[in-house]
Design a protein around this motif. Structure first.
Motif, mmCIF file in Angstrom:
data_model
loop_
_atom_site.group_PDB
_atom_site.id
_atom_site.type_symbol
_atom_site.label_atom_id
_atom_site.label_comp_id
_atom_site.label_asym_id
_atom_site.label_seq_id
_atom_site.Cartn_x
_atom_site.Cartn_y
_atom_site.Cartn_z
ATOM 1 N N THR A 270 -55.110 -78.089 -38.729
ATOM 2 C CA THR A 270 -55.144 -77.192 -39.888
ATOM 3 C C THR A 270 -55.224 -75.734 -39.448
ATOM 4 O O THR A 270 -54.534 -74.870 -40.003
ATOM 5 N N CYS B 257 -54.163 -74.381 -36.635
ATOM 6 C CA CYS B 257 -52.874 -73.972 -36.048
ATOM 7 C C CYS B 257 -51.854 -73.672 -37.137
ATOM 8 O O CYS B 257 -51.134 -72.663 -37.069
ATOM 9 N N PHE B 258 -51.779 -74.507 -38.162
ATOM 10 C CA PHE B 258 -50.837 -74.264 -39.242
ATOM 11 C C PHE B 258 -51.223 -73.021 -40.056
ATOM 12 O O PHE B 258 -50.356 -72.287 -40.529
ATOM 13 N N VAL C 188 -52.788 -70.310 -38.858
ATOM 14 C CA VAL C 188 -52.422 -69.148 -38.047
ATOM 15 C C VAL C 188 -50.903 -68.951 -38.067
ATOM 16 O O VAL C 188 -50.417 -67.821 -38.201
ATOM 17 N N ALA C 189 -50.138 -70.044 -37.959
ATOM 18 C CA ALA C 189 -48.673 -69.934 -38.011
ATOM 19 C C ALA C 189 -48.219 -69.398 -39.367
ATOM 20 O O ALA C 189 -47.289 -68.581 -39.439
ATOM 21 N N GLY C 190 -48.856 -69.831 -40.446
ATOM 22 C CA GLY C 190 -48.505 -69.341 -41.776
ATOM 23 C C GLY C 190 -48.828 -67.866 -41.941
ATOM 24 O O GLY C 190 -48.038 -67.108 -42.524
ATOM 25 N N PHE D 55 -48.994 -65.669 -39.536
ATOM 26 C CA PHE D 55 -48.036 -64.952 -38.694
ATOM 27 C C PHE D 55 -46.682 -64.856 -39.384
ATOM 28 O O PHE D 55 -46.004 -63.824 -39.316
ATOM 29 N N ALA D 56 -46.271 -65.929 -40.076
ATOM 30 C CA ALA D 56 -44.981 -65.942 -40.770
ATOM 31 C C ALA D 56 -44.954 -64.938 -41.917
ATOM 32 O O ALA D 56 -43.877 -64.464 -42.297
ATOM 33 N N TRP E 26 -38.274 -61.592 -42.998
ATOM 34 C CA TRP E 26 -37.412 -62.765 -43.160
ATOM 35 C C TRP E 26 -36.003 -62.401 -43.598
ATOM 36 O O TRP E 26 -35.055 -63.117 -43.298
#
Length: 139
Positions: A12, A14-15, A17-19, A21-22, A27
């Protein structure tokens, strides 16, 4: 499994932090250039070379293609027969069991997992004359 709280926490985190960052990425720029690169790779002028290569190879491989198509048609016929058999079986079960047929979920719905404690034990239940009258006690 999600039973492991440490592992589920790290997945959770990791996801998350990735979210986050995104959210910071541009985009519009990324998708514009990815689209341009994909279109150029698949529809660019170099595809005429690939087309010429495939046309020369296809004349040699007509028999191979024909046998492959034959095998494909046999497999699709077998798949269709299996699908029809499964449908017939399902219909037969519906006729046999009627309103009592139900779907049972194949995943564990329990909120808490029951694991026996090390000090727990089991003993044999012996039925006595009292138990037959309705009084149920362990001896």
């Amino acid at each position: 499994t999600w039973e492991e709280s440490i592992l589920s926490f790290w997945i959770t985190a990791c996801f998350l932090v990735a979210g986050l960052f995104a959210l910071l990425l541009d985009w519009g720029f990324i998708l514009t250039w990815v689209g341009r690169i994909v279109v150029w790779c698949f529809l660019g002028p170099h595809m005429s070379i690939v087309d010429a290569y495939l046309q020369s190879k296809s004349q040699k491989d007509d028999k191979l293609l024909e046998t492959a198509m034959e095998k494909f048609h046999q497999k699709s016929k077998r798949a269709l027969e299996r699908n029809q058999d499964a449908t017939k079986l399902k219909d037969a079960k519906c006729l046999l069991f009627g309103p009592y047929i139900t779907l049972v979920p194949n995943f564990n719905l329990s909120r808490h997992y029951d694991r026996p404690l090390p000090q727990s034990f089991a003993r044999v239940y012996k039925k006595s004359a009292k138990d037959q009258n309705g009084d149920t006690t362990l001896k």
